[in-house]
Design an enzyme around this catalytic site. Sequence first.
Site, PDB file in Angstrom:
ATOM      1  N   GLY A  45       0.794  -1.201   0.000  1.00 16.12           N
ATOM      2  CA  GLY A  45       0.000   0.000   0.000  1.00 16.12           C
ATOM      3  C   GLY A  45       0.837   1.266   0.000  1.00 16.12           C
ATOM      4  O   GLY A  45       1.898   1.330  -0.615  1.00 16.12           O
ATOM      5  N   HIS A  46       0.362   2.266   0.743  1.00 16.27           N
ATOM      6  CA  HIS A  46       0.950   3.601   0.706  1.00 16.27           C
ATOM      7  C   HIS A  46       2.282   3.666   1.454  1.00 16.27           C
ATOM      8  O   HIS A  46       3.220   4.322   1.009  1.00 16.27           O
ATOM      9  CB  HIS A  46      -0.044   4.592   1.312  1.00 16.27           C
ATOM     10  CG  HIS A  46       0.330   6.025   1.143  1.00 16.27           C
ATOM     11  ND1 HIS A  46       0.485   6.627  -0.091  1.00 16.27           N
ATOM     12  CD2 HIS A  46       0.589   7.002   2.062  1.00 16.27           C
ATOM     13  CE1 HIS A  46       0.805   7.901   0.070  1.00 16.27           C
ATOM     14  NE2 HIS A  46       0.887   8.153   1.365  1.00 16.27           N
ATOM     15  N   PHE A  47       2.358   3.001   2.595  1.00 17.02           N
ATOM     16  CA  PHE A  47       3.590   2.996   3.380  1.00 17.02           C
ATOM     17  C   PHE A  47       4.294   1.654   3.177  1.00 17.02           C
ATOM     18  O   PHE A  47       4.275   0.768   4.021  1.00 17.02           O
ATOM     19  CB  PHE A  47       3.287   3.267   4.858  1.00 17.02           C
ATOM     20  CG  PHE A  47       2.928   4.699   5.139  1.00 17.02           C
ATOM     21  CD1 PHE A  47       3.908   5.682   5.161  1.00 17.02           C
ATOM     22  CD2 PHE A  47       1.615   5.072   5.356  1.00 17.02           C
ATOM     23  CE1 PHE A  47       3.590   7.007   5.409  1.00 17.02           C
ATOM     24  CE2 PHE A  47       1.279   6.399   5.606  1.00 17.02           C
ATOM     25  CZ  PHE A  47       2.271   7.374   5.626  1.00 17.02           C
TER      26      PHE A  47
END
Length: 288
Positions: free
Chosen positions: A264-266
């Site tokens: 995902g984003h991190f």
Amino acid sequence: MTAVHHRYATIDGRRLFYREAGPAGAPAVVLLHGFPASSFMFRELIPVLADRYHVIAPDHLGFGWSDAPPAAEFEYTFDALAGLTAGLLGQLGVARYAMYVQDYGAPVGWRLALADPDAVTAIITQSGNGYEAGFTQDFWKPVREYWQDQGPDTEAAIRQALTLDVIRWQYLHGVPDESLVSPDTWQHDFAQVSRPGNDLVQLALFADYATNLPLYPKLHAYLRGTQVPVLAVWGRNDPIFGPDGALAFASDSPGAEIQLLDGGHFLLESHLDAAADAIRSFLGRTLS
């Protein structure tokens, strides 16, 4: 084991926190964090890189352990954050460096590169957007509405991004095995943005994010003109900056390396080993 130093520097009267590791004479790598994080997001990556590189990871003003003056006393813009970062690098004597940009780190990094193109030796972008194609519809629709009209209704939608539930969602969405992500991450970030007055800091930066889009054509020209090496290592399930944002770098940087990982984003929280392998391999080829 590599020693990581936790230091402060005063730039234009503001105290900035930064993490530093690795040989001072080695090629420099500057890690620029995103929202709502801090250099804490690089805590495990820094030792992996510091055996070969001089690694510097600052906290932007208003984030982490850097000063966080009230929004009424400091005009929070990405221009201002980039200026402070440039001042820090100058004080540390870092004239040439590779940059790793993530989320808010990207508009800071793009400004640094455009101001001094010869300073940047390589770019690693991990959900560090530089193209309209990267914006996901669901996340950015209320943000764009806030850009157009900063009223009570649009502000209420933006304030949701400062809640524990949404910060947790940023860390977990699109991660196949959520147990890999430590709750320390979202709890740490939530505590920081919940400090008195920090909500207004974050609202100011959400509003100023609109200034980043007009910079994109300049960024694209910079990529074409300098042919600076680019690695886009991205979570294919990122709900904020989608994988099209990674793929778009190839349009202006034909030699760009693009790796989409199942995260995902991190990405560093769930795919540290795979991301670090890609980064070390890329830096080994481009900085040697």
